[in-house]
Write an enzyme that holds these catalytic residues in place. Structure first.
Site, PDB file in Angstrom:
ATOM      1  N   GLU A   1      45.072  38.508  42.484  1.00 47.71           N
ATOM      2  CA  GLU A   1      43.886  38.975  41.746  1.00 47.71           C
ATOM      3  C   GLU A   1      42.659  38.154  42.111  1.00 47.71           C
ATOM      4  O   GLU A   1      41.568  38.689  42.292  1.00 47.71           O
ATOM      5  CB  GLU A   1      44.112  38.852  40.229  1.00 47.71           C
ATOM      6  CG  GLU A   1      45.235  39.711  39.679  1.00 47.71           C
ATOM      7  CD  GLU A   1      46.574  39.014  39.646  1.00 47.71           C
ATOM      8  OE1 GLU A   1      46.900  38.283  40.606  1.00 47.71           O
ATOM      9  OE2 GLU A   1      47.300  39.204  38.667  1.00 47.71           O
TER      10      GLU A   1
ATOM     11  N   ILE B   1      48.666  34.001  47.996  1.00 45.67           N
ATOM     12  CA  ILE B   1      48.742  33.105  49.148  1.00 45.67           C
ATOM     13  C   ILE B   1      49.200  31.748  48.640  1.00 45.67           C
ATOM     14  O   ILE B   1      48.455  31.057  47.933  1.00 45.67           O
ATOM     15  CB  ILE B   1      47.369  33.007  49.862  1.00 45.67           C
ATOM     16  CG1 ILE B   1      46.895  34.409  50.288  1.00 45.67           C
ATOM     17  CG2 ILE B   1      47.465  32.073  51.067  1.00 45.67           C
ATOM     18  CD1 ILE B   1      45.480  34.459  50.860  1.00 45.67           C
TER      19      ILE B   1
HETATM   20  N1  THU Z   1      51.082  35.693  41.107  1.00 45.33           N
HETATM   21  C1  THU Z   1      50.049  36.540  41.409  1.00 45.33           C
HETATM   22  O1  THU Z   1      49.607  36.595  42.562  1.00 45.33           O
HETATM   23  N2  THU Z   1      49.548  37.303  40.419  1.00 45.33           N
HETATM   24  C2  THU Z   1      50.065  37.407  39.168  1.00 45.33           C
HETATM   25  O2  THU Z   1      49.564  38.183  38.359  1.00 45.33           O
HETATM   26  C3  THU Z   1      51.206  36.576  38.781  1.00 45.33           C
HETATM   27  C4  THU Z   1      51.585  35.531  39.754  1.00 45.33           C
HETATM   28  C5  THU Z   1      51.691  34.913  42.185  1.00 45.33           C
HETATM   29  C6  THU Z   1      51.405  33.450  42.203  1.00 45.33           C
HETATM   30  C7  THU Z   1      52.600  32.921  42.978  1.00 45.33           C
HETATM   31  O3  THU Z   1      52.343  33.058  44.369  1.00 45.33           O
HETATM   32  C8  THU Z   1      53.722  33.871  42.621  1.00 45.33           C
HETATM   33  O4  THU Z   1      53.097  35.038  42.103  1.00 45.33           O
HETATM   34  C9  THU Z   1      54.695  33.336  41.594  1.00 45.33           C
HETATM   35  O5  THU Z   1      54.056  32.851  40.487  1.00 45.33           O
END
Ligand code: THU
Length: 133
Positions: free
Chosen positions: A58, A46
């Protein structure tokens, strides 16, 4: 955990990814956590116009589980589109060490590649509560 639970958790992470709110990065991530009682909690990333306010998939899933009273997190599935399965960021690893120290993390991409690691493997020698004693 059973093979069936693992497969179900992965399918829930893939599904949760579709609910990502990621208008800035356009990088959608889904996560799902499995508890000792067999319950599943999902999350997606988000984002926010104030980029630092973004929350990864996560952490959304882990916070949902904890806020519902779950303390025994066994497995965390993370799903994203990439050449390889996407590893959790450093902040999420730190949160995993705190809230799910005994858990395993299974990372998957949409081509079906998988990588499985323990939280301890992802963040060895972590700074934890006892480090402050
Ligand atoms: N992001 C995640 O939700 N989990 C991960 O393991 C890596 C990164 C998201 C954060 C952001 O919204 C987007 O991916 C780019 O970094």
């Amino acid at each position: 955990m059973t093979e069936r639970e693992v497969e179900y958790l992965i399918s829930q992470a893939v599904k949760a990814r579709e609910r990502a709110y990621a208008p800035y990065s356009n990088f959608a991530v889904g996560a799902a956590v499995l508890t000792g009682s067999g319950a599943v909690y999902t999350g997606c990333n988000i984002e926010n116009a104030s980029y630092g306010a973004t929350c990864c998939a996560e952490r959304v899933a882990l916070f949902k589980a904890l806020s519902e009273g779950e303390k025994d997190i066994r497995l965390i599935a993370v799903a994203a589109e990439g050449e390889k399965p996407v590893p959790p960021c450093g902040v999420c690893r730190q949160v995993m060490v705190e809230l799910a120290p005994q858990a395993e993390v299974i990372m998957v991409n949409l081509q079906g590649q998988r990588e499985r690691r323990t939280v301890e493997e992802l963040l060895p020698a972590a700074f934890v509560k006892s480090s402050m004693r």
